[in-house]
Design a protein around this motif. Sequence first.
Motif, PDB file in Angstrom:
ATOM      1  N   ARG A  21      34.673 -26.466 162.883  1.00  0.00           N
ATOM      2  CA  ARG A  21      34.494 -26.745 164.317  1.00  0.00           C
ATOM      3  C   ARG A  21      34.570 -28.244 164.590  1.00  0.00           C
ATOM      4  NH1 ARG A  21      30.644 -22.674 167.470  1.00  0.00           N
ATOM      5  NH2 ARG A  21      31.096 -20.742 166.368  1.00  0.00           N
ATOM      6  N   LEU A  25      37.380 -29.971 166.997  1.00  0.00           N
ATOM      7  CA  LEU A  25      37.030 -30.778 168.161  1.00  0.00           C
ATOM      8  C   LEU A  25      37.711 -32.136 168.096  1.00  0.00           C
ATOM      9  CD1 LEU A  25      35.364 -31.205 170.752  1.00  0.00           C
ATOM     10  CD2 LEU A  25      33.560 -32.154 169.307  1.00  0.00           C
ATOM     11  N   PHE A  56      34.381 -20.879 170.940  1.00  0.00           N
ATOM     12  CA  PHE A  56      34.376 -22.332 170.781  1.00  0.00           C
ATOM     13  C   PHE A  56      35.770 -22.897 171.025  1.00  0.00           C
ATOM     14  CE2 PHE A  56      35.238 -25.956 167.995  1.00  0.00           C
ATOM     15  CZ  PHE A  56      34.239 -26.837 168.371  1.00  0.00           C
ATOM     16  N   HIS A  59      36.793 -23.030 174.637  1.00  0.00           N
ATOM     17  CA  HIS A  59      36.196 -24.126 175.394  1.00  0.00           C
ATOM     18  C   HIS A  59      36.972 -25.428 175.220  1.00  0.00           C
ATOM     19  CE1 HIS A  59      32.741 -22.146 177.086  1.00  0.00           C
ATOM     20  NE2 HIS A  59      32.284 -21.755 175.910  1.00  0.00           N
ATOM     21  N   ILE A  60      37.587 -25.621 174.069  1.00  0.00           N
ATOM     22  CA  ILE A  60      38.334 -26.863 173.847  1.00  0.00           C
ATOM     23  C   ILE A  60      39.848 -26.636 173.940  1.00  0.00           C
ATOM     24  CG2 ILE A  60      36.496 -27.923 172.479  1.00  0.00           C
ATOM     25  CD1 ILE A  60      38.021 -27.221 169.946  1.00  0.00           C
ATOM     26  N   ARG A 273      27.254 -29.070 170.571  1.00  0.00           N
ATOM     27  CA  ARG A 273      26.870 -28.945 171.963  1.00  0.00           C
ATOM     28  C   ARG A 273      27.728 -27.953 172.741  1.00  0.00           C
ATOM     29  NH1 ARG A 273      26.144 -35.431 173.202  1.00  0.00           N
ATOM     30  NH2 ARG A 273      24.129 -35.689 172.124  1.00  0.00           N
ATOM     31  N   ILE A 274      28.828 -27.516 172.131  1.00  0.00           N
ATOM     32  CA  ILE A 274      29.749 -26.595 172.824  1.00  0.00           C
ATOM     33  C   ILE A 274      29.323 -25.152 172.557  1.00  0.00           C
ATOM     34  CG2 ILE A 274      32.125 -25.759 172.928  1.00  0.00           C
ATOM     35  CD1 ILE A 274      33.008 -28.622 172.265  1.00  0.00           C
TER      36      ILE A 274
END
Length: 274
Positions: A21, A25, A56, A59-60, A273-274
């Motif tokens: 992860r 990111l 996850f 979200h990105i 935090r995601i």
Amino acid sequence: MTQRTLEIVVTCDEGYLGPLRTMLLSLRANNRAGSIRVWILHRGIPQLALESLAVFCGHIEIELAPRMVDQALFAHARSSERYPQEMYYRMLAPHVIDSDIDRALYLDPDILIINPLTPLFDIVLGDCVFAAASHTDAVHPATALNNVRLNTNEVYFNTGVILMDMRRAKALIDPDEIFAFAMEHERKLLFPDQDIFNALYGERTLPVPDQVWNYDARKYPDNIIRTGGEATLDWVMNNTAILHFCGRDKPWAPKYRGQFAALYKHYATLARRI
């Protein structure tokens, strides 16, 4: 050559999903333009864990493409605690990924991406099928030892980062040849997957600068000396694209004190935090 989608290949088990992860990111943070698709090759990551990773990635704005590796591929493979099946996955990626894609970049999970990857995807491979970096130059004593040990003539490539021409790689890579080599040379293999790649495909691999495309985070002091003080932290942040935390000491460990510890912890905190 410009590729709209950055095709990324990773292999890991459930225990490495946290570092993965963080890597993803950093990948998206420093490659904002265009789409990214991540192929995760595995043999048993629980479905709930994959679903959490997919959320996850959503979200990105990364597309996740999990692929469970067919165990039938390993009917003739040497497999043990030292030779886990996963060590073969990066080389077998062109056979496992069931999509007609041009180029893909294999990345170990213990990596940060700190600058754009497009220049690597656009590199001219010529007659080569792969591109990779070496952490030792041609005059390093380890290079000569590896050449003798593996009967090669090239520098010894680190396989934590490999750009692959997927169509030509699929035609070149024979799984049975990989498994036969592992069995025949078992006693001389120090880093099994890396040794096999260098022995079988080193001649078809284009060398790229490690300071840019596979920077060994342990070697920051050595690089300062080697470049006469030019390869400062500012130079790394402006020029290095792939920062690789090689070796046993990993930056997510509480006692890690490497040069780039704060940088890694920054991305890891953002990922949590995601």
